[in-house]
Structures are given as structure tokens and as C-alpha cells.
Design an enzyme around this catalytic site. Sequence first.
Site, PDB file in Angstrom:
ATOM      1  N   LYS A 206      24.334  -1.382   1.067  1.00 57.50           N
ATOM      2  CA  LYS A 206      24.023  -2.042  -0.203  1.00 57.50           C
ATOM      3  C   LYS A 206      22.515  -2.114  -0.458  1.00 57.50           C
ATOM      4  CE  LYS A 206      24.166  -6.802   1.523  1.00 57.50           C
ATOM      5  NZ  LYS A 206      22.782  -7.148   1.244  1.00 57.50           N
TER       6      LYS A 206
ATOM      7  N   ASP B 271      21.090  -9.773  -5.130  1.00 56.32           N
ATOM      8  CA  ASP B 271      21.698  -9.437  -3.843  1.00 56.32           C
ATOM      9  C   ASP B 271      22.349 -10.695  -3.246  1.00 56.32           C
ATOM     10  OD1 ASP B 271      22.415  -8.021  -1.615  1.00 56.32           O
ATOM     11  OD2 ASP B 271      20.424  -7.985  -0.717  1.00 56.32           O
TER      12      ASP B 271
END
Length: 727
Positions: free
Chosen positions: A33, A227
Amino acid sequence: MEDLLEGLNNAQYEAVTSTEGMIRVVAGAGSGKTRALSRRFAFLVNEIGILPGNILCVTFTNKSANEMRQRIHNLTGDKDTGYINTFHGFCVSILQEDSHAVQYPKSFLVLDNSDIDAMLKIIYEEKGLTLRDMTFSKARDLIEIIKLKERPDYYLDMITMSLDVLRQKYEEALSPKDMIFYGYLYQEKKCFGLDYNDLIKFCLYIFEQHEAIRLKWQKRLEYIMIDEFQDIDPPQYQLMEVLCGHHKNLFIVGDPDQTIYTWRGADVRYLLDFDKKFSNVKTIMMMENYRSTPQILSAANSLIDKNKNRIKKDLIPTLGGGEKVCCHYGADGDEEAGWIAGQIEALKNRGAAYREITVLYRAHYVTRAIEEAMLKAEIPYTIYSGVPFFGRAEIKDALSYLRMIAYQDDLSFLRIANVPKRQLGERRMKFIKDHAKNTGRSLYQALKDTIDDPIYKGTEAKQFITLVEKYSADYSRMRISELLSSLLNDSGYEKMLRTEGSQERLDNLAELKQSLHEYEINCGEESMLEHYLAHAALFSNSDTADRQQDKVKLMTVHAAKGLEFPYVFLCGMNEGIFPSRRVRTQPAMEEERRLAFVAMTRAEKKLYLTGADGRNLDGSPRYPSRFVFNIDQDLLEYTAPRKEELIKAARDYIQSSDQQLDEAETCAAFSAGQRVQHRFFGKGTIVETDLDKKAYMIQFDEMDTTRAITFKTKLSILKDDTTMMQD
């Protein structure tokens, strides 16, 4: 463009190139990610032509923000990397530009805990409060509870009231609670200081009151990326909603299976329900794992599948080969630690570097036996986010009490003569030192020599001498563990820690007592105090291999979040350790299971799960962790067959524990932070839910101290100035 997109799998490619609208990426552990986030930022800049200053990228730690900033700089070559920051760091940027809207200077002060404690010290001195009334730690918690739960509009006082009016409210406060709270607001305003809660509240206020400023920031931030979205809390979520209100380009990344900060306010429902809150949400599942072997992922998937409140998904391995997850239970904690040390040496002999090996644990007190085993085997190690066990203040204090009984040496005297406080401050210590120097006596003897001097009036010096003399005369007839327990009780040391609310330090002392108990069993008749102190000194030597860089890492699972290591030992896999004995509800147990999942998915090549048999200090049996049983047993390789009677007893214990967790859920109708009304005591705030006692700890508005109110009592929820009855 080809360089940016090269090597991306289908899900990562879709995440990087999907630029418009509301996008949710559910990214499993080790799925790349961070790579996708940084590539997407670079894609927006290099290929779409977006100015870096028009992109906001939010991470949850300063360390992550710095790493992200460096990655993006390497990809774009642009020194301007936009707003890559934590929520609080970005709020500082807003306020540095627009704090004039709340009559604050651009040079406002961001407060940390030491600044807050300094303010509390001023308040306590002015109001005659002491740490017996409330410790600084509890006062900070009280201020936070009031700001977040009881008075969420507190910031209006800071913004709209003059310094004189705030001072007046402080001076007119009657209860310690109001004295502390209004004194703190006054001290904040006086120095134009803002704590972490204030930063977001002030920004939200400015955006609400000043449309031009709000629109300026909304237009500026054309693309917003967040995030670790599973860790977002309500104020952060509210700020996010405001910021994306114009362009409506919001990209969030998170994993509900890695929500491990609910105790800090994180609410995983924001991630789970994102598609219900916003329309036309695009969800991308990034499940391909590039970190761990198939065997490690199978075990981790098997464990987390036992949680009910999650998005059903499995990590998909991309690596081949690997070994089964190894599971070992030692006869006791020391044998478990010795086995870990032996396996580390075996890995080293097979070519692994020490720095590739990590030992993870649920709580710091678990490290005592591990550290001893490492030192005996001469394995270099370093502790992350913690102090080596025998270097912790409470352990050094406890050993100094033992040394004081055996030797009455000056170093021990200086360390514990005034801990807890006995009013033996600098002036009186200088008096003792001067007498010792002039007479050639030890500091303790100097105190005894001069004990009748008027300088000791109002102190507890005589009580300290009585304590030392009592145990010095009898300690050879006592077991060391019994001696330590009595000393810590009679000296008031443990009471001091309980007053401070230092549960972690109390846990460390409990582990020291456990290690003493095991030392006595192993040494038998030779377990004399002097021998034990020499033994302990070997492990408190601060020179241990500090010069080497190739070291085994020891850290808590929380500290390991976001990291990865070739070889991982997850130790202390026992009921009461992992899961923690403090778990009282099923949601809390699910969070513990997520924490174990996070720990397991840190491992790249090999994962070891270890625990200990035997008994706890209170005589109760040690059971294997339910998390080991949660894993399909075919996926584990045990170093020795498990005894059927132990397995049955452990499963019976776990089943009984689960029933208690279920019952607790049905008993508690309210949770910490909720505002309630009591028939006689009036309005109050639930500070804590005690599931053992089946009672709420409630701070009522008209009372200085909390009250324990049973679950059976009829209370009313206070919500938006309306009252809803609940039994």
C-alpha cells in the site's frame, strides 16, 4: 509513466491510476500500500500535471510521513512534496496561515505532555492541590475526557473569552476538577498554547466560522489521500469531510483487520461504512501479499477468520516455499526464553544476521526472561520503544531496596531514601552527606547518627530507619520473594505506583517477583539474597553489546505495526499475557486477535509462536493462548506433542472465559465517555466500565470524585439535551 506503473499488480495499477471521486482501498498486510500511495502521488504530479502543493497525503506517524516524503521526492524529483503530514501536523500548517481568525499569533505554541505537566504544577501550587488529590497523568486524562466528551465545545471559551474572564472562572472554581480544567485553559490562553485536541478543534471552528478560509483550503486541496484509515477518530473524520467538500476527490487506504487503536479513539466503522456514507464509492481490494510465505499467511488467515466484525477476505501469497509456523511451549518462562535463544543461535549459524531476527511481545514486562537468556547466550539485542527490563526505574528501585537491606550502601540509599517521598529533599540530603564526609561514615549511618537533629522534624526519616533495621535483622530467615513483597508494601512503594496509576510499572514488579520465585525454585537452599543480587547485577550491566549494530530486536506488537522482519518470534502466547488479562468484552478480544494477526504478518520467512507451561505466581495454571487454538492445527508444527489433559483444561478455561465475555456484553448498557443522568446524583460522565465488578465509574458534575454505580441502577442517556431512558 511506464516507470511509475512498472511492476504493479492489477489492484495496485487500479489504485494508482484511479484519480477522480471517492476511492476506498482495502489493503491487506504486506500488499504494497505504501508503494501504491507514493506512486499515485507521483502519477498525479508527473502524468496528470497536478501541483504538489495541491495534494494532501495524511499518515498517522511523523516517521511514516518522513518516509513517504522521501519516496515521493525520489519519484518526482521535486523538492515541493505538497502536504505530506499527520493530521495534527497538517492542522499546524493551517493555523500557521490562518490563526489570525481566532486572534492567535502565528507563533503559537504546540504543547506536549511535559508542557502540560508544567502548567499543572503551577495550578497545583496556586490551588494547594497535591498528587494525592490527582496525579498529573490522571489530570491529563481528565482534561482530555472533558474536552472530548463532557465539553466538546470547550474551545469556544479559549477563543471567545478574554484572558481576564478565563482567569476569573479559574479563581471561582470550587472543585479540584474545575480548578484543573479552567486553570489549564487559562494557562493555555496565557501562552497561546494548543494541545493536540485543540489543533483540530480550532481548525474546524475556523472553517465553520470563516467561509472564505474554508473555501480557500478546499479549493487548494484538489486531491486528498489518507493512509491507515482504520485508525481515524471522529474529529479527524470530521476534518476530512470538510476538506474534501469542494473537489470531492478522496482516496483512503486501510485494513479493518489491523485496527488496534480503538483505545485511542479509532473507529473502524468509518472504513467499513465508507460506501454507505458517500455515493459512487469505488472499492479496490489489494490482497496480494509480497512479504510472507504461504505457510505464515495461511496461519494468519486462519486466526483472523475467527473475528466476526470484519470484511471477509484472505491474504493471497505471491512467494513460494517456506516452512510451517513453529509452535513451542517451554516448561516455564525461563525454558521458553532459553529455547528462543537457542533457535536464534541456530539461525545465526545457518547464515542469518542478528538484525534479521525480532522477538515480539504483548507487554514490556515479558522481556525479563528473554533478556536474561540473551545475555547468557551472549546474543546482542536492542529494545525498541522500551527500556531493558533491569534498566527500568521501578526494577532498579526494587533491587535498591533489597541492596539496602543487605548492604546499606550509599548508591542504594541515594536512590530510595526519598522514594516514596519522605521529605528528605536536597537540604536534608546535603546535611547527611556533610556528616558522612566529616565522620567517614556511610550515608545511612550518618542518618542514624543524626536522627534526633531538629532538621528531620516533619519527615519520615525515622520510619525509613525502622524499615531498614527491621528487615536487616530478619532477611536471612525470609525467602527473597517474600522479602521483596513485604518491602514494597511496607515502604509504600507499590501504593505510590497505584496512586500514580502506573499499571505497566506494577506489571513489571509482578514479573520481577515471578522471576525471583523461579530463581528460588532453581537454586533451592542456595537462594540467598546476596547471591541473587550478584545474579541480578549481571543483567543490569549497561555495557551489554551496545557497540554492535548487528542485534536482535525486541519490541511490543504495537511498536512493530508497519514493520517487517525475516524471522519473528512471537512469545508469551499464554492466556492472561496474549490475550491480555485486562480484556473484558468480546470487541476487546477481537482487537487482541487483530493485534496477534498484525504480529504474525510481520514475519517474512519464518514465524515462531512460543509460550510457557507451569504455574503463575498466584498458583494458577498457565494455559496456552486461545489464539494458538484459533489457528487450524494442521498449519502448526509443534516441537513436542501437547498433553491431552492440558489441552482439555485450556479449552474448558477458554470456553468459560468466552461465556463471561458474552455475559459482560449484555450487562453493560453504556460505555466510557457517555453522558448519563442519575435519579439522585444528576448528570455525569462514565469514566470507566468495570466488568469485573459490573459497575460504572461515573464522574458526576456536582461531585469532586467518581462513584461506582452498579449496572443494575437505572440511568438515562443524555444526548442533544434530550433524555432517553435505558435500564
